[in-house]
Scaffold this motif. Sequence first.
Motif, PDB file in Angstrom:
ATOM      1  N   ALA A  10       0.833  -1.203   0.000  1.00 27.14           N
ATOM      2  CA  ALA A  10       0.000   0.000   0.000  1.00 27.14           C
ATOM      3  C   ALA A  10       0.867   1.253   0.000  1.00 27.14           C
ATOM      4  CB  ALA A  10      -0.927  -0.007   1.216  1.00 27.14           C
ATOM      5  N   VAL A  11       1.910   1.237   0.813  1.00 22.74           N
ATOM      6  CA  VAL A  11       2.819   2.385   0.861  1.00 22.74           C
ATOM      7  C   VAL A  11       3.445   2.620  -0.511  1.00 22.74           C
ATOM      8  CG1 VAL A  11       5.030   3.183   1.819  1.00 22.74           C
ATOM      9  CG2 VAL A  11       3.264   2.246   3.342  1.00 22.74           C
ATOM     10  N   ALA A  12       3.834   1.529  -1.172  1.00 25.59           N
ATOM     11  CA  ALA A  12       4.429   1.658  -2.512  1.00 25.59           C
ATOM     12  C   ALA A  12       3.404   2.215  -3.502  1.00 25.59           C
ATOM     13  CB  ALA A  12       4.952   0.305  -2.982  1.00 25.59           C
TER      14      ALA A  12
ATOM     15  N   LEU B  41       0.945   4.165  -2.931  1.00 23.50           N
ATOM     16  CA  LEU B  41       0.534   5.550  -2.651  1.00 23.50           C
ATOM     17  C   LEU B  41       1.712   6.524  -2.632  1.00 23.50           C
ATOM     18  CD1 LEU B  41      -2.094   4.841   0.178  1.00 23.50           C
ATOM     19  CD2 LEU B  41      -2.558   5.391  -2.215  1.00 23.50           C
ATOM     20  N   ASP B  42       2.907   5.995  -2.845  1.00 25.63           N
ATOM     21  CA  ASP B  42       4.120   6.791  -2.617  1.00 25.63           C
ATOM     22  C   ASP B  42       4.229   7.998  -3.538  1.00 25.63           C
ATOM     23  OD1 ASP B  42       6.674   7.206  -1.337  1.00 25.63           O
ATOM     24  OD2 ASP B  42       7.561   6.655  -3.267  1.00 25.63           O
ATOM     25  N   LYS B  43       3.643   7.928  -4.723  1.00 27.29           N
ATOM     26  CA  LYS B  43       3.856   9.035  -5.668  1.00 27.29           C
ATOM     27  C   LYS B  43       2.900  10.206  -5.472  1.00 27.29           C
ATOM     28  CE  LYS B  43       2.148   8.494  -9.962  1.00 27.29           C
ATOM     29  NZ  LYS B  43       1.539   7.926 -11.208  1.00 27.29           N
ATOM     30  N   TYR B  44       1.907  10.041  -4.598  1.00 24.05           N
ATOM     31  CA  TYR B  44       0.856  11.059  -4.551  1.00 24.05           C
ATOM     32  C   TYR B  44       1.121  12.115  -3.490  1.00 24.05           C
ATOM     33  CZ  TYR B  44      -1.309   7.564  -7.418  1.00 24.05           C
ATOM     34  OH  TYR B  44      -1.540   6.660  -8.411  1.00 24.05           O
ATOM     35  N   GLU B  45       1.365  13.353  -3.975  1.00 18.60           N
ATOM     36  CA  GLU B  45       1.532  14.469  -3.042  1.00 18.60           C
ATOM     37  C   GLU B  45       0.172  15.030  -2.638  1.00 18.60           C
ATOM     38  OE1 GLU B  45       4.124  17.315  -4.967  1.00 18.60           O
ATOM     39  OE2 GLU B  45       5.385  15.655  -5.656  1.00 18.60           O
ATOM     40  N   HIS B  46      -0.832  14.778  -3.480  1.00 27.10           N
ATOM     41  CA  HIS B  46      -2.178  15.306  -3.211  1.00 27.10           C
ATOM     42  C   HIS B  46      -3.193  14.178  -3.370  1.00 27.10           C
ATOM     43  CE1 HIS B  46      -1.003  19.561  -3.066  1.00 27.10           C
ATOM     44  NE2 HIS B  46      -0.050  19.173  -3.912  1.00 27.10           N
ATOM     45  N   ILE B  47      -4.056  14.055  -2.401  1.00 21.78           N
ATOM     46  CA  ILE B  47      -5.091  13.025  -2.456  1.00 21.78           C
ATOM     47  C   ILE B  47      -6.445  13.699  -2.251  1.00 21.78           C
ATOM     48  CG2 ILE B  47      -5.990  10.895  -1.435  1.00 21.78           C
ATOM     49  CD1 ILE B  47      -3.134  10.173  -0.618  1.00 21.78           C
ATOM     50  N   ILE B  48      -7.305  13.575  -3.240  1.00 21.06           N
ATOM     51  CA  ILE B  48      -8.655  14.137  -3.142  1.00 21.06           C
ATOM     52  C   ILE B  48      -9.573  13.029  -2.631  1.00 21.06           C
ATOM     53  CG2 ILE B  48     -10.603  15.038  -4.484  1.00 21.06           C
ATOM     54  CD1 ILE B  48      -8.485  16.397  -6.282  1.00 21.06           C
ATOM     55  N   LEU B  49     -10.224  13.281  -1.528  1.00 19.69           N
ATOM     56  CA  LEU B  49     -11.059  12.260  -0.881  1.00 19.69           C
ATOM     57  C   LEU B  49     -12.522  12.443  -1.296  1.00 19.69           C
ATOM     58  CD1 LEU B  49      -9.533  12.439   2.725  1.00 19.69           C
ATOM     59  CD2 LEU B  49      -9.084  10.690   0.977  1.00 19.69           C
TER      60      LEU B  49
ATOM     61  N   ASN C  47       7.978  -0.932  13.581  1.00 19.62           N
ATOM     62  CA  ASN C  47       8.867  -0.366  12.558  1.00 19.62           C
ATOM     63  C   ASN C  47       8.230  -0.224  11.182  1.00 19.62           C
ATOM     64  OD1 ASN C  47      10.891  -0.439  14.568  1.00 19.62           O
ATOM     65  ND2 ASN C  47      11.211  -2.612  14.098  1.00 19.62           N
ATOM     66  N   ARG C  48       6.901  -0.151  11.131  1.00 19.09           N
ATOM     67  CA  ARG C  48       6.228   0.157   9.874  1.00 19.09           C
ATOM     68  C   ARG C  48       5.246   1.300  10.143  1.00 19.09           C
ATOM     69  NH1 ARG C  48       6.201  -5.450   8.800  1.00 19.09           N
ATOM     70  NH2 ARG C  48       7.299  -6.014   6.893  1.00 19.09           N
ATOM     71  N   PRO C  49       4.936   2.076   9.111  1.00 21.93           N
ATOM     72  CA  PRO C  49       4.043   3.222   9.360  1.00 21.93           C
ATOM     73  C   PRO C  49       2.593   2.786   9.592  1.00 21.93           C
ATOM     74  CG  PRO C  49       4.513   3.014   7.023  1.00 21.93           C
ATOM     75  CD  PRO C  49       5.352   1.967   7.712  1.00 21.93           C
ATOM     76  N   SER C  50       1.866   3.552  10.363  1.00 20.46           N
ATOM     77  CA  SER C  50       0.430   3.329  10.565  1.00 20.46           C
ATOM     78  C   SER C  50      -0.362   3.847   9.371  1.00 20.46           C
ATOM     79  CB  SER C  50      -0.045   4.064  11.818  1.00 20.46           C
ATOM     80  OG  SER C  50       0.011   3.246  12.950  1.00 20.46           O
ATOM     81  N   ALA C  51       0.034   5.033   8.895  1.00 21.71           N
ATOM     82  CA  ALA C  51      -0.643   5.628   7.738  1.00 21.71           C
ATOM     83  C   ALA C  51       0.022   5.096   6.477  1.00 21.71           C
ATOM     84  CB  ALA C  51      -0.523   7.142   7.800  1.00 21.71           C
ATOM     85  N   LEU C  52      -0.775   4.914   5.440  1.00 29.66           N
ATOM     86  CA  LEU C  52      -0.255   4.295   4.224  1.00 29.66           C
ATOM     87  C   LEU C  52       0.197   5.328   3.196  1.00 29.66           C
ATOM     88  CD1 LEU C  52      -3.047   1.560   3.919  1.00 29.66           C
ATOM     89  CD2 LEU C  52      -0.801   1.364   5.018  1.00 29.66           C
ATOM     90  N   TYR C  53      -0.081   6.585   3.461  1.00 31.58           N
ATOM     91  CA  TYR C  53       0.247   7.651   2.514  1.00 31.58           C
ATOM     92  C   TYR C  53       1.564   8.318   2.912  1.00 31.58           C
ATOM     93  CZ  TYR C  53      -2.276   9.777   6.416  1.00 31.58           C
ATOM     94  OH  TYR C  53      -2.694  10.119   7.677  1.00 31.58           O
ATOM     95  N   ARG C  54       2.119   9.090   1.993  1.00 34.68           N
ATOM     96  CA  ARG C  54       3.352   9.828   2.281  1.00 34.68           C
ATOM     97  C   ARG C  54       3.128  10.796   3.443  1.00 34.68           C
ATOM     98  NH1 ARG C  54       5.724  12.009  -3.376  1.00 34.68           N
ATOM     99  NH2 ARG C  54       6.302  13.734  -1.990  1.00 34.68           N
TER     100      ARG C  54
END
Lengths: 519, 519
Positions: B262-264, B266-274, B288-295
């Motif tokens: 999921a992190v991979a 979403l990695d390219k998105y600087e802006h996410i429209i919900l 040692n892993r992030p809770s949020a999946l976005y940058r």
Amino acid sequence: MSLQNEMNGAESLVRTLLKSGVDTCFANPGTSEMHFVGALDRIPGMHCVLGLQENVVTGMADGYYRIAGKPACTLLHCGPGLANGMANLHNARRARAGIVNIVGDQATYHRPLDAPLTADTEGMARTVSHWVRTCSNAGDVGRDAAAAVQAASALSGQIATLILPADSSWNTGGVVAEPLSVPPPPPVDPHAVTTAARILHSQKNVLILIADQATLAPSQHLAWRVAEATGADLMGSYTNGHLQRGRGRIPLPRVPYVVDAAVAALDKYEHIILVNAEPPVGFFAYPNRPSALYRPDSQFHVLSRPDQDSEAALQALVDEIGAPETAIPDPGPLPDAGTGAPTPEGLAQTLAALMPEGAIISNESISFGGYLEHFTYAAPAHDWLNLGGGAIGDGLPVATGAAVASRGERRVISLQADGSAMYSLQSLWTQAREQLPCTTILLNNRRYNILIGEYANVGAEPGPTAMGMLDLSRPDLDWVKMANGMGVEAARATTLEQCADLMRQSFNQAGPFLIDLII
Amino acid sequence: MSLQNEMNGAESLVRTLLKSGVDTCFANPGTSEMHFVGALDRIPGMHCVLGLQENVVTGMADGYYRIAGKPACTLLHCGPGLANGMANLHNARRARAGIVNIVGDQATYHRPLDAPLTADTEGMARTVSHWVRTCSNAGDVGRDAAAAVQAASALSGQIATLILPADSSWNTGGVVAEPLSVPPPPPVDPHAVTTAARILHSQKNVLILIADQATLAPSQHLAWRVAEATGADLMGSYTNGHLQRGRGRIPLPRVPYVVDAAVAALDKYEHIILVNAEPPVGFFAYPNRPSALYRPDSQFHVLSRPDQDSEAALQALVDEIGAPETAIPDPGPLPDAGTGAPTPEGLAQTLAALMPEGAIISNESISFGGYLEHFTYAAPAHDWLNLGGGAIGDGLPVATGAAVASRGERRVISLQADGSAMYSLQSLWTQAREQLPCTTILLNNRRYNILIGEYANVGAEPGPTAMGMLDLSRPDLDWVKMANGMGVEAARATTLEQCADLMRQSFNQAGPFLIDLII
């Protein structure tokens, strides 16, 4: 950092549970419990038993407590996993069983993100627990686990639920806690003893109503001495979760389930002495029928409350009135096994004739079996487990947990209605996996028969829509196939002779067996 | 007294529900609901469907809502009956399904006596409901039922739980209430529309993340126009309970379940429209892993909240940017059915090749099926239902309820893992009783495979104790026997050719069928 502080929270949990005497874990884990599962894998000593749905897990822990006399732990996954097991926690609470629930949950810092499985785990836990704590720090897990075992181990068992965020499990800093001693129960009130003695001496229509621990062998013998010495009657609560019965134990009637029958049974008693029992009330109210089952002018005298020591209370009463030692009367010869079409009487006779010494009966027979116990006074000594809280679906899990508690050394016999069996049929798989000596007599009437009786109270015969919600045919459930599908040998019986043959066969083999008895 | 006032509370309940458009009742009644059952028997118009355990009942109501687009009611028995159904109410809540729960309970005057089944019914209900009310007066039952239907029918469906003490059912004085209109959702914020348009025009790495109603055909087509006109990417939330897919619908990837994937993604998105979506977070935290999946530096722009009208919001955005009408791209030819040993890809191809137009897929395939949807873009148009809340055991009930909602006119196909199937296998009996066109593809790997994967994150191979809680063999579950035992025809397949043959056979017959696919 000391060696101890490299221990993670999950390891401190397992070591503390073991040190506190909890050595059996009924489990259905999920992702947030993997560190606990890992700790169980690395640290020897915990017997782990898998249930394929959480109501099986919690029901097994209830059955375990009733026979082992000490709590097991459960392992449940997040709020919804706990929710799945709540009905049998309700039953366990009513049966005064002690259970330590370990509920894995979201990591403390993940919880505010409201991930899909996040739920009001504490709110759910509170509805069925005596004790709830969320442990948000690995260093506190051991301390909190010891407190949970202490709470569950009260003389009158309690439901203790320890919620464990995943990071409390995986973080280091775990500390193994020493077992905490269980506080003694509130002492027996000497005034209650003298009052009970005075009533027993001075009044004629006196009932001694006993419940819970008071129905186990030590207390029941003392209650019998009191009754014999004073002419009082003895009765047990309807919902007693655990009775000790058969040869050498007292013939103890239960307050009937049906309101009219219960009112008739209790009508003569002006005085009721409560020994760990509560004033008997109906399961439900009905229009134009009483809620309470006793006479409106009955006077209650509390000898001991449910959280007190019934044996100490009854011993004090025996001493106060000087009740002599009295033999339990001989219940007469064993009945012959029943014959022909299955009837409650015939099945009870067959059960009494064939059950081995020290059997455990798990009774969730509902409509067919309400009075099975009347015909089993002459059976070998046995333990009889009832549905304590009225939430159907505890019979098979309780049987399974009781078999685990007796380490396969006692035959467990389920008297199990079909409608309630469908609630937790997954128990059969655990019986097969653990190769437990469980014989299920599946009372197959293909309907919610008790509800068809209750519907009559509404004042009409059920029509097609109502019967669509009350009958279990169309299609018939084939219990032989379902049991076989879960690895349990099974066969159908339509007569008591066939049932007896299958019981004998089952009692001579090690693993589980299901008899699909068409009634 | 007027005629109307001789109506009892239960009758006013049934009549109000029908008048408010609720004409389907998923039920597992008990004693305290007998007057409601009686009213259902006397008043025509309610389709009553029996489930043999309450989590089946609530899961069916969830599946019904997703396809019917309106709430059904459930009929549950006291607190413990509600508790049995809470896990699938949790899932329904996450899927934003509307459900009206009718929970019978102790009579108002009986409740203080603390009878065995008495529980904290309101406390239980609150943990999974948006709306809870206890109706203590027969005259208020109609009014409260109309309010419950109103609450459940919000644009974003809600769980409304009406607790009905038995005397509120049986007492006379019932009044049928008029339906209450559902308040419109909060209007779309024009500023949110212009902001989204500005971001789409001015930024390069923009993701439009859509969820819930936004993934249904009308909204998804609008979202597609926006994406085509601006070069933004489109993705759906992982937990979307209901997607419309296949030929004529957009190819919509889901955010992956696995954190690293999921992190991979979403990695390219600087802006996410919900669009009715929430910022994507992992199901669970891991060390040692992030809770949020976005940058961490992602900026979120809320076009519409989950309780707003996604179609209105997207139409406004289409208008704002002047996005032209665009055809959904042709997904290419139907794949051939797969061959040989079952693989996720091969099964997906087989499914795409064989599923009839308008099929409904209930996906609880867990580890095997996470990516099945990638291979079904070219399938005929279909509805795809996912597990919204992560509490396993909703796949079979949701399939059953969806089949009820489509009145047997659409083929329902369950992609169903074995471990989660065991949670609510009683659903199969309801499929047989109602002769529903449900085909279950039982993905039988004889283990909680996803947990074996999760265990690896703990850092070790599972040993015997851990595997004792993670594998489902010893004994193997025989799904053909279990299905047959509940009246459902079934057969085993070990190759995709066999699976395809059984699927064709099943799709040509009216009732349910189970394919035990050994994977």
